[in-house]
Design an enzyme around this catalytic site. Structure first.
Site, PDB file in Angstrom:
ATOM      1  N   TYR A 178       0.873  -1.244  -0.067  1.00 56.19           N
ATOM      2  CA  TYR A 178       0.099   0.127   0.112  1.00 56.19           C
ATOM      3  C   TYR A 178       0.766   1.283  -0.084  1.00 56.19           C
ATOM      4  O   TYR A 178       2.149   1.210   0.286  1.00 56.19           O
ATOM      5  CB  TYR A 178      -0.920  -0.059   1.228  1.00 56.19           C
ATOM      6  N   CYS A 179       0.412   2.344  -0.518  1.00 52.78           N
ATOM      7  CA  CYS A 179       0.885   3.653  -0.471  1.00 52.78           C
ATOM      8  C   CYS A 179      -0.257   4.782  -0.433  1.00 52.78           C
ATOM      9  O   CYS A 179      -1.297   4.370  -0.047  1.00 52.78           O
ATOM     10  CB  CYS A 179       1.768   3.738  -1.661  1.00 52.78           C
ATOM     11  N   THR A 180       0.150   6.074  -0.641  1.00 51.97           N
ATOM     12  CA  THR A 180      -0.828   6.921  -0.573  1.00 51.97           C
ATOM     13  C   THR A 180      -1.970   6.922  -1.305  1.00 51.97           C
ATOM     14  O   THR A 180      -3.093   6.805  -1.065  1.00 51.97           O
ATOM     15  CB  THR A 180      -0.290   8.412  -0.614  1.00 51.97           C
TER      16      THR A 180
END
Length: 328
Positions: A178-180
């Site tokens: 996951y990331c922003t």
């Protein structure tokens, strides 16, 4: 009532003559009265723009009308004021710098991790055969991350390829990246697959979409964003604060820019230390002759560093906060 919107988006899709596209796209954004930051590369678009709801609607319609970007997923935030001061649209070699000598080694349009919608991610993330992997940089995950997520000691995403060997112990598990907003995961998951990981997923739309669609459950702290807001709230279900003041160790979610323009890095600092340190991260920065006046907000426009000045090392100043690791 909020009077403006901020759009976060990306799209991996080949752009012919991308440098000219960037110049033309900048003028188009200005014609709509938008402000923001867009990166254009041969491989696609990566942007955050802000403006009136009418301008944002017109922008999204124009992007979706282009067959190359028809499937672009916009994350929309209602905001009190525009999230940028100016409009920038720049051509670069990649929309996310991979750190690879040959970035064509991976192609997110052909092979990348399986996309998980937020609801599916929520259902999978706590299983025993799953590892949740944060592919963001230190300053991002220090202020907020998923409960029990594995985090990497990286200053920027181009260091990610060199950290993959540290993840070898998880090769037999499902890797949920996951990331922003999802853009880094496209390349991170592709790199993991290239390295021999078999079961790799990514949170579609990233933390921002997860917060909007399932309430942000178990995302601890705040989410770092690349605009004037610096951080935003995500979790409406079981919110917590996980970050601490760099200077005194007090729990705080307040993140600012260092008042020394040649440092200018984001760090967490409580309000009391902000005034005591005059918005600086260290005594060294406090003594810098170009230190900017501190007004209590800790936000400044970033200025270019002179090429003959060595960048101040942040690591020697930082207090390291323990980060939870995944279950074995």
């Amino acid at each position: 009532m909020k009077h403006y919107q901020t759009l976060l988006y990306y799209c991996y899709s080949h752009i012919d003559n991308a440098e000219q596209f960037a110049a033309d796209h900048l003028e188009f954004c200005k014609s709509l009265g938008l402000v923001g930051r867009i990166i254009v590369a041969d491989e696609g678009l990566n942007g955050t723009v802000s403006g009136t709801p009418e301008a944002c609607k017109a922008y999204m319609a124009a992007v979706h009308a282009d067959p190359r970007f028809a499937k672009t997923d916009f994350k929309i935030d209602e905001v009190d004021e525009p999230s940028f001061i100016k409009m920038h649209c720049r051509y670069k070699s990649e929309i996310v710098h991979s750190g690879l000598r040959d970035p064509n080694v991976i192609d997110p349009t052909k092979e990348t991790g399986k996309h998980l919608e937020p609801k599916a991610f929520l259902e999978m993330k706590d299983r025993e055969d799953v590892v949740v992997l944060d592919v963001r940089s230190n300053y991002e995950h220090n202020v907020g991350r998923f409960k029990n997520a594995v985090t990497l000691d990286i200053e920027n995403f181009r260091e990610f390829p060199n950290k993959i060997n540290e993840l070898a112990q998880y090769k037999n598990k499902k890797i949920l990246t996951y990331c922003t907003g999802g853009i880094k995961c496209e390349k991170a998951s592709a790199l993991l697959l290239k390295a021999g990981f078999k079961d790799v997923y990514q949170l579609h739309g990233g933390i921002i979409k997860y917060g909007k669609e399932v309430g942000g459950k178990d995302f601890e702290g705040k989410c770092y964003v690349f605009d004037n807001r610096v951080t935003v709230d995500v979790n409406r279900v079981n919110p917590t604060v996980v970050s601490t003041c760099l200077n005194c160790g007090t729990t705080t979610s307040r993140m600012i820019n260092c008042a020394n323009p040649e440092c200018n890095e984001h760090f967490t600092q409580c309000e009391a230390c902000g005034w005591k340190m005059e918005g600086c991260c260290s005594d060294t920065c406090m003594e810098h002759p170009r230190k900017r006046p501190y007004d209590g907000t800790g936000y400044y426009i970033k200025v270019p560093q002179p090429v003959n000045i060595e960048k101040i090392s942040k690591r020697k100043h930082k207090k390291i906060t323990a980060i939870p690791t995944a279950r074995s």
